[in-house]
Design a protein around this motif. Structure first.
Motif, PDB file in Angstrom:
ATOM      1  N   THR A   1       0.838  -1.203   0.000  1.00 29.83           N
ATOM      2  CA  THR A   1       0.000   0.000   0.000  1.00 29.83           C
ATOM      3  C   THR A   1       0.873   1.254   0.000  1.00 29.83           C
ATOM      4  O   THR A   1       2.032   1.240   0.411  1.00 29.83           O
ATOM      5  CB  THR A   1      -0.945   0.045   1.214  1.00 29.83           C
ATOM      6  N   LEU A   2       0.274   2.350  -0.436  1.00 33.10           N
ATOM      7  CA  LEU A   2       0.938   3.644  -0.485  1.00 33.10           C
ATOM      8  C   LEU A   2       0.846   4.323   0.875  1.00 33.10           C
ATOM      9  O   LEU A   2      -0.242   4.451   1.432  1.00 33.10           O
ATOM     10  CB  LEU A   2       0.277   4.528  -1.549  1.00 33.10           C
ATOM     11  N   TRP A   3       1.977   4.737   1.419  1.00 36.01           N
ATOM     12  CA  TRP A   3       2.061   5.493   2.663  1.00 36.01           C
ATOM     13  C   TRP A   3       2.504   6.902   2.323  1.00 36.01           C
ATOM     14  O   TRP A   3       3.360   7.101   1.467  1.00 36.01           O
ATOM     15  CB  TRP A   3       3.074   4.845   3.607  1.00 36.01           C
ATOM     16  N   LEU A   4       1.923   7.910   3.007  1.00 37.42           N
ATOM     17  CA  LEU A   4       2.242   9.314   2.749  1.00 37.42           C
ATOM     18  C   LEU A   4       2.536  10.031   4.061  1.00 37.42           C
ATOM     19  O   LEU A   4       2.069   9.625   5.121  1.00 37.42           O
ATOM     20  CB  LEU A   4       1.062  10.000   2.045  1.00 37.42           C
ATOM     21  N   ARG A   5       3.272  11.149   3.955  1.00 34.52           N
ATOM     22  CA  ARG A   5       3.549  12.000   5.117  1.00 34.52           C
ATOM     23  C   ARG A   5       4.194  13.302   4.649  1.00 34.52           C
ATOM     24  O   ARG A   5       4.598  13.431   3.505  1.00 34.52           O
ATOM     25  CB  ARG A   5       4.451  11.315   6.128  1.00 34.52           C
ATOM     26  N   MET A   6       4.306  14.242   5.594  1.00 34.32           N
ATOM     27  CA  MET A   6       5.070  15.459   5.355  1.00 34.32           C
ATOM     28  C   MET A   6       6.550  15.123   5.515  1.00 34.32           C
ATOM     29  O   MET A   6       6.931  14.358   6.394  1.00 34.32           O
ATOM     30  CB  MET A   6       4.693  16.551   6.359  1.00 34.32           C
ATOM     31  N   ASN A   7       7.376  15.727   4.684  1.00 34.94           N
ATOM     32  CA  ASN A   7       8.822  15.555   4.816  1.00 34.94           C
ATOM     33  C   ASN A   7       9.324  16.471   5.932  1.00 34.94           C
ATOM     34  O   ASN A   7       9.670  17.619   5.714  1.00 34.94           O
ATOM     35  CB  ASN A   7       9.545  15.856   3.505  1.00 34.94           C
ATOM     36  N   ASP A   8       9.307  15.947   7.143  1.00 33.65           N
ATOM     37  CA  ASP A   8       9.800  16.641   8.337  1.00 33.65           C
ATOM     38  C   ASP A   8      10.410  15.565   9.230  1.00 33.65           C
ATOM     39  O   ASP A   8       9.959  14.420   9.223  1.00 33.65           O
ATOM     40  CB  ASP A   8       8.656  17.356   9.057  1.00 33.65           C
ATOM     41  N   ASP A   9      11.432  15.949   9.995  1.00 36.87           N
ATOM     42  CA  ASP A   9      12.044  14.951  10.861  1.00 36.87           C
ATOM     43  C   ASP A   9      11.046  14.531  11.937  1.00 36.87           C
ATOM     44  O   ASP A   9      10.180  15.300  12.336  1.00 36.87           O
ATOM     45  CB  ASP A   9      13.357  15.462  11.463  1.00 36.87           C
ATOM     46  N   ASP A  10      11.165  13.294  12.405  1.00 33.89           N
ATOM     47  CA  ASP A  10      10.207  12.762  13.380  1.00 33.89           C
ATOM     48  C   ASP A  10      10.145  13.596  14.649  1.00 33.89           C
ATOM     49  O   ASP A  10       9.085  13.737  15.249  1.00 33.89           O
ATOM     50  CB  ASP A  10      10.538  11.304  13.728  1.00 33.89           C
ATOM     51  N   ASN A  11      11.253  14.183  15.076  1.00 33.71           N
ATOM     52  CA  ASN A  11      11.271  15.024  16.277  1.00 33.71           C
ATOM     53  C   ASN A  11      10.568  16.358  16.059  1.00 33.71           C
ATOM     54  O   ASN A  11      10.258  17.046  17.023  1.00 33.71           O
ATOM     55  CB  ASN A  11      12.708  15.265  16.742  1.00 33.71           C
ATOM     56  N   GLY A  12      10.313  16.724  14.806  1.00 33.44           N
ATOM     57  CA  GLY A  12       9.662  17.997  14.508  1.00 33.44           C
ATOM     58  C   GLY A  12       8.170  17.907  14.264  1.00 33.44           C
ATOM     59  O   GLY A  12       7.525  18.917  13.983  1.00 33.44           O
ATOM     60  N   LEU A  13       7.585  16.737  14.362  1.00 34.37           N
ATOM     61  CA  LEU A  13       6.163  16.583  14.051  1.00 34.37           C
ATOM     62  C   LEU A  13       5.238  17.256  15.062  1.00 34.37           C
ATOM     63  O   LEU A  13       4.141  17.670  14.717  1.00 34.37           O
ATOM     64  CB  LEU A  13       5.805  15.092  13.951  1.00 34.37           C
ATOM     65  N   SER A  14       5.682  17.404  16.315  1.00 38.68           N
ATOM     66  CA  SER A  14       4.804  17.932  17.362  1.00 38.68           C
ATOM     67  C   SER A  14       4.439  19.401  17.159  1.00 38.68           C
ATOM     68  O   SER A  14       3.427  19.852  17.682  1.00 38.68           O
ATOM     69  CB  SER A  14       5.441  17.736  18.735  1.00 38.68           C
ATOM     70  N   ASP A  15       5.229  20.147  16.379  1.00 38.95           N
ATOM     71  CA  ASP A  15       4.899  21.560  16.147  1.00 38.95           C
ATOM     72  C   ASP A  15       4.278  21.782  14.767  1.00 38.95           C
ATOM     73  O   ASP A  15       4.216  22.901  14.277  1.00 38.95           O
ATOM     74  CB  ASP A  15       6.118  22.462  16.348  1.00 38.95           C
ATOM     75  N   ASN A  16       3.792  20.719  14.148  1.00 39.42           N
ATOM     76  CA  ASN A  16       3.135  20.805  12.843  1.00 39.42           C
ATOM     77  C   ASN A  16       1.626  20.870  13.019  1.00 39.42           C
ATOM     78  O   ASN A  16       1.094  20.382  14.004  1.00 39.42           O
ATOM     79  CB  ASN A  16       3.461  19.568  11.995  1.00 39.42           C
ATOM     80  N   ASP A  17       0.955  21.450  12.019  1.00 41.41           N
ATOM     81  CA  ASP A  17      -0.495  21.349  11.973  1.00 41.41           C
ATOM     82  C   ASP A  17      -0.986  21.466  10.549  1.00 41.41           C
ATOM     83  O   ASP A  17      -0.232  21.765   9.634  1.00 41.41           O
ATOM     84  CB  ASP A  17      -1.188  22.338  12.919  1.00 41.41           C
ATOM     85  N   GLY A  18      -2.276  21.191  10.385  1.00 43.25           N
ATOM     86  CA  GLY A  18      -2.898  21.221   9.069  1.00 43.25           C
ATOM     87  C   GLY A  18      -2.873  19.849   8.417  1.00 43.25           C
ATOM     88  O   GLY A  18      -2.338  18.886   8.961  1.00 43.25           O
ATOM     89  N   HIS A  19      -3.491  19.792   7.251  1.00 41.11           N
ATOM     90  CA  HIS A  19      -3.516  18.536   6.501  1.00 41.11           C
ATOM     91  C   HIS A  19      -3.688  18.835   5.019  1.00 41.11           C
ATOM     92  O   HIS A  19      -4.102  19.926   4.636  1.00 41.11           O
ATOM     93  CB  HIS A  19      -4.655  17.626   6.991  1.00 41.11           C
ATOM     94  N   LEU A  20      -3.348  17.862   4.218  1.00 40.08           N
ATOM     95  CA  LEU A  20      -3.600  17.910   2.782  1.00 40.08           C
ATOM     96  C   LEU A  20      -4.697  16.904   2.469  1.00 40.08           C
ATOM     97  O   LEU A  20      -4.761  15.837   3.080  1.00 40.08           O
ATOM     98  CB  LEU A  20      -2.351  17.527   1.992  1.00 40.08           C
ATOM     99  N   THR A  21      -5.551  17.250   1.536  1.00 36.19           N
ATOM    100  CA  THR A  21      -6.546  16.308   1.037  1.00 36.19           C
ATOM    101  C   THR A  21      -5.985  15.704  -0.237  1.00 36.19           C
ATOM    102  O   THR A  21      -5.681  16.418  -1.195  1.00 36.19           O
ATOM    103  CB  THR A  21      -7.887  17.006   0.774  1.00 36.19           C
ATOM    104  N   VAL A  22      -5.806  14.393  -0.204  1.00 37.99           N
ATOM    105  CA  VAL A  22      -5.176  13.682  -1.307  1.00 37.99           C
ATOM    106  C   VAL A  22      -6.228  12.844  -2.019  1.00 37.99           C
ATOM    107  O   VAL A  22      -6.953  12.084  -1.385  1.00 37.99           O
ATOM    108  CB  VAL A  22      -4.029  12.789  -0.787  1.00 37.99           C
ATOM    109  N   THR A  23      -6.297  13.005  -3.329  1.00 43.57           N
ATOM    110  CA  THR A  23      -7.212  12.238  -4.167  1.00 43.57           C
ATOM    111  C   THR A  23      -6.390  11.318  -5.055  1.00 43.57           C
ATOM    112  O   THR A  23      -5.474  11.771  -5.742  1.00 43.57           O
ATOM    113  CB  THR A  23      -8.066  13.170  -5.043  1.00 43.57           C
ATOM    114  N   ILE A  24      -6.705  10.035  -5.005  1.00 42.08           N
ATOM    115  CA  ILE A  24      -6.072   9.058  -5.883  1.00 42.08           C
ATOM    116  C   ILE A  24      -7.150   8.600  -6.849  1.00 42.08           C
ATOM    117  O   ILE A  24      -8.186   8.074  -6.433  1.00 42.08           O
ATOM    118  CB  ILE A  24      -5.512   7.863  -5.087  1.00 42.08           C
ATOM    119  N   SER A  25      -6.937   8.831  -8.140  1.00 40.03           N
ATOM    120  CA  SER A  25      -7.952   8.535  -9.148  1.00 40.03           C
ATOM    121  C   SER A  25      -7.379   7.646 -10.238  1.00 40.03           C
ATOM    122  O   SER A  25      -6.187   7.682 -10.524  1.00 40.03           O
ATOM    123  CB  SER A  25      -8.440   9.824  -9.817  1.00 40.03           C
TER     124      SER A  25
END
Length: 165
Positions: free
Chosen positions: A114-138
């Motif tokens: 299966t396809l896995w997705l994420r933001m390109n940020d280091d794992d220690n930096g995820l706690s200060d992130n917010d928002g999301h992307l809506t991804v459409t696979i067609s």
């Protein structure tokens, strides 16, 4: 033809989309489109709010936040940027850049994973992130496909899957 819509959150690591490329179907192709914005540092929101290509929303401005050679980032190869959408096939697959548009057939070997997705940020930096992307696979009918290459990555497909610019 069908598709899947999923939200990918900036504050989470790798997220399984549940989407796997079916066995090759000669006349079927798969397109991924990511919309929205997310932030990789809420303390510097004006600077750190980006789209899936790691560009400032509504301006297209690009600030070089290269991750190339920086092993703390999941994707640290050529063209890697903080804040861009990246993917991999399966839990242990090789990360690759997805961005705002991608032809899934050209993003490495899926081998039924299966396809896995994420933001390109280091794992220690995820706690200060917010928002999301809506991804459409067609899916789309490849017999009606126009030229697709690295220069012309901005094709979109209408409901009947014919290309429109």
């Amino acid at each position: 033809m069908g598709g899947r819509v999923i939200d990918i959150h900036a504050s989470k690591g790798w997220q399984d989309t549940g989407f796997a490329l079916p066995a090759h179907q000669e006349n079927t192709g798969w397109i991924l489109r990511a919309e929205g914005v997310w932030c990789f540092n809420t303390a510097a929101r004006d600077f750190a709010t980006r789209n899936a290509d790691a560009r400032k929303p509504n301006s297209g401005a690009f600030f070089d936040g290269s991750t190339q050679g920086r092993a703390e980032y999941p994707y640290h190869g050529e063209g890697g940027q903080v804040g861009q959408l990246i993917g991999r096939w399966g839990k242990d697959g090789q990360p690759f850049v997805v961005g705002t548009h991608a032809n899934l057939e050209r993003l490495g070997s899926a081998d039924g994973r299966t396809l896995w997705l994420r933001m390109n940020d280091d794992d220690n930096g995820l706690s200060d992130n917010d928002g999301h992307l809506t991804v459409t696979i067609s899916t789309y009918d490849r017999t009606r496909r126009t030229q697709w290459n690295s220069v012309e990555k901005r094709w979109e497909y209408s409901d009947d899957h014919s290309p429109v610019k």
